[in-house]
Design an enzyme around this catalytic site. Structure first.
Site, PDB file in Angstrom:
ATOM      1  N   LYS A  23       2.006  -9.080   6.942  1.00 39.11           N
ATOM      2  CA  LYS A  23       1.050  -8.524   7.907  1.00 39.11           C
ATOM      3  C   LYS A  23       0.724  -9.565   8.963  1.00 39.11           C
ATOM      4  O   LYS A  23       0.607 -10.757   8.652  1.00 39.11           O
ATOM      5  CB  LYS A  23      -0.211  -8.088   7.143  1.00 39.11           C
ATOM      6  CG  LYS A  23      -1.272  -7.391   7.987  1.00 39.11           C
ATOM      7  CD  LYS A  23      -2.423  -6.937   7.096  1.00 39.11           C
ATOM      8  CE  LYS A  23      -3.538  -6.257   7.848  1.00 39.11           C
ATOM      9  NZ  LYS A  23      -4.605  -5.773   6.952  1.00 39.11           N
ATOM     10  N   SER A  98      -5.770  -0.997   7.025  1.00 41.89           N
ATOM     11  CA  SER A  98      -5.255  -1.617   8.230  1.00 41.89           C
ATOM     12  C   SER A  98      -3.817  -2.138   8.105  1.00 41.89           C
ATOM     13  O   SER A  98      -3.166  -2.364   9.120  1.00 41.89           O
ATOM     14  CB  SER A  98      -6.160  -2.781   8.658  1.00 41.89           C
ATOM     15  OG  SER A  98      -6.200  -3.776   7.660  1.00 41.89           O
ATOM     16  N   SER A 122      -7.584  -1.840   2.741  1.00 44.11           N
ATOM     17  CA  SER A 122      -6.547  -1.950   3.768  1.00 44.11           C
ATOM     18  C   SER A 122      -5.118  -2.030   3.251  1.00 44.11           C
ATOM     19  O   SER A 122      -4.172  -1.927   4.024  1.00 44.11           O
ATOM     20  CB  SER A 122      -6.815  -3.172   4.657  1.00 44.11           C
ATOM     21  OG  SER A 122      -7.887  -2.902   5.505  1.00 44.11           O
TER      22      SER A 122
END
Lengths: 391, 72
Positions: A23, A98, A122
């Site tokens: 990420k 996310s 997330s």
């Protein structure tokens, strides 16, 4: 369509093949680290996060950095102007956030392993919407050194994989004490433990009732199929977990963002997206002396109260089970107000408040979430592997 | 100083109006969180809130032996 454009999974990519996607709020030397924000478009970190270093030592190669909600602020995965993440199962729907790009990269088969950050869901939310396995470890299980803070008292580095075995592989590799993160612990190695047999499971009626009828039906079907005995108990205060969590997140996020003071980065704060601006403004407002007691101090007390409540509950039960998300993935643009988006997190926030591990398994378009007490990661992972086999 | 200025965020009038309305909505929604008072932790039970920082700083500067004597 280039690999980078495929469902908007990546922000940056190498030319060499690799097995691991990271990420874009986790630092890896040699890659930009933008947190999917224009504010950091040209930031190249001079170091690599401990968790990534450990996986590299294990032989994994980082293939690219994945898109996410800007600074990990969001549950849809689409709060970014640097990529256009879409759900690989249905491009009209959001991938969840996310850690959207990490989930897409695994679902599309672009990588075998991906890591993301999980503050209040997330990793588990995009894992559910993209139908893969998402794992949030206990707070203190994996070093956060090199992870950009969103809310440092909740942030963890988690995994997104096709199955539980791959999650066990990554968590085993990343776990353990790191002198650069004082919240990490020594005795947290993941070891094979007895699985789901004999484990006592509980579900909260109020979370089940907040789900779409179709999700509830599939959840009941899954527990029957896996022959699980689940005690359903009342927990009316669980709805208060959402504002409790968000008030702490706003305050800590506003504080974390102060580092972008314009000296090196952060000159043009107008470049920030609406959700990030809103959180900074709210966090600053509720941290002010005259406002603190009304929201922030109350939230800190409530977090402690929830932790005490869960501690008592885990004397009686091993795991909490619930649908990870209350509805299927929303359509892109369907959610327009922040409260609706925050409320989607009811099922994923309580594990963050209690600092425990939590895993989401895919089941017919929804997610089945198992949550254990802090540092029960081994028991939870091996029980989840049993449940995965039974579904 | 108003909040956007404090945060060094310049907003257009339209943006400011929308964000203010959303922030008010969120704060109203959070309202009184209203769960019971949490029990004090063992540390909090021994050291009263206002004294916590002072006590710990004092104890670090002047550690005591088991019989209570201060070590200089």
């Amino acid at each position: 369509m280039t690999l980078k454009d495929r469902h908007g999974a990546f922000i940056s990519l190498t030319d060499t093949p690799g097995e691991l996607a990271v990420k874009d709020n986790i630092c890896v030397q040699g890659f930009m680290c933008t947190a999917s924000s224009k504010l950091l478009e040209n930031y190249e970190p001079p170091y690599t996060a401990t968790a990534v270093q450990k996986l590299q030592k294990q032989g994994l190669t980082v293939m690219g950095k994945t898109s996410c909600d800007e600074f990990a602020c969001g549950s849809t995965g689409t709060h970014t102007s640097l990529a256009n993440p879409r759900n690989p199962l249905d491009e009209k729907r959001v991938p969840g956030g996310s850690s959207s790009g990490s989930a897409i990269a695994v679902k599309d088969g672009l990588v075998r392993y991906a890591i993301g950050s999980d503050t209040g869901g997330s990793v588990r939310c995009p894992a559910t919407f993209c139908q893969i396995v998402g794992y949030r470890p206990s707070y203190g299980q994996i070093s956060r050194y090199g992870l950009m803070d969103m809310c440092m008292s909740f942030d963890t580095i988690g995994t997104l994989t096709r199955n539980v075995d791959d999650a066990i592989y990554l968590i085993t590799g990343m776990s353990g004490k790191d002198d650069k993160d004082l919240t990490t612990m020594n005795s947290v190695d993941v070891k094979e433990t007895p699985g789901l047999a004999g484990k006592r499971l509980v579900a909260f009626r109020q979370i089940l009732e907040s789900c779409d009828p179709g999700i509830r039906e599939k959840f009941n079907e899954a527990t029957e199929k896996a022959k699980l005995h689940v005690d359903v108990i009342d927990f009316p205060e669980i709805h208060k977990s959402i504002p409790t969590y968000y008030m702490i997140v706003f305050a800590e996020f506003a504080s974390a963002m102060q580092r972008f003071d314009g000296k090196f980065f952060g000159k043009n704060r107008e470049l920030l997206g609406q959700e990030v601006k809103r959180r900074i403004l709210l966090g600053t407002f509720i941290s002010q002396k005259e406002n603190k007691d009304k929201w922030y101090t109350q939230a800190i007390n409530a977090r402690k109260w929830f932790q005490q409540k869960f501690e008592a509950m885990f004397a009686k039960y091993d795991f909490v089970i619930n649908p990870t998300m209350p509805s299927p993935a929303p359509l892109v643009g369907e959610i327009t107000d922040p409260i609706t988006e925050y409320s989607m997190d009811l099922g994923t926030i309580f594990p963050s408040l209690m600092m425990g591990p939590s895993i989401s398994l895919p089941y017919q378009g929804m997610g089945i979430q198992l949550t254990g007490k802090r540092f029960s990661d081994s028991a939870l992972l091996y029980s989840a592997r049993d449940l995965e086999g039974a579904l | 100083m108003d909040i956007p200025e404090l945060c060094r965020i310049k907003l257009t009038d339209e943006e400011q109006e929308r964000l203010e309305a959303e922030m008010k909505q969120i704060l109203d929604w959070a309202g009184e969180i209203g769960v019971p008072e949490a029990k004090p932790t063992a540390f909090e039970a021994i050291v009263p809130r206002g004294d916590r920082a002072r006590k710990s700083a004092y104890d670090i500067r002047f550690p005591k032996t088991k019989d209570g004597k201060i070590v200089i």
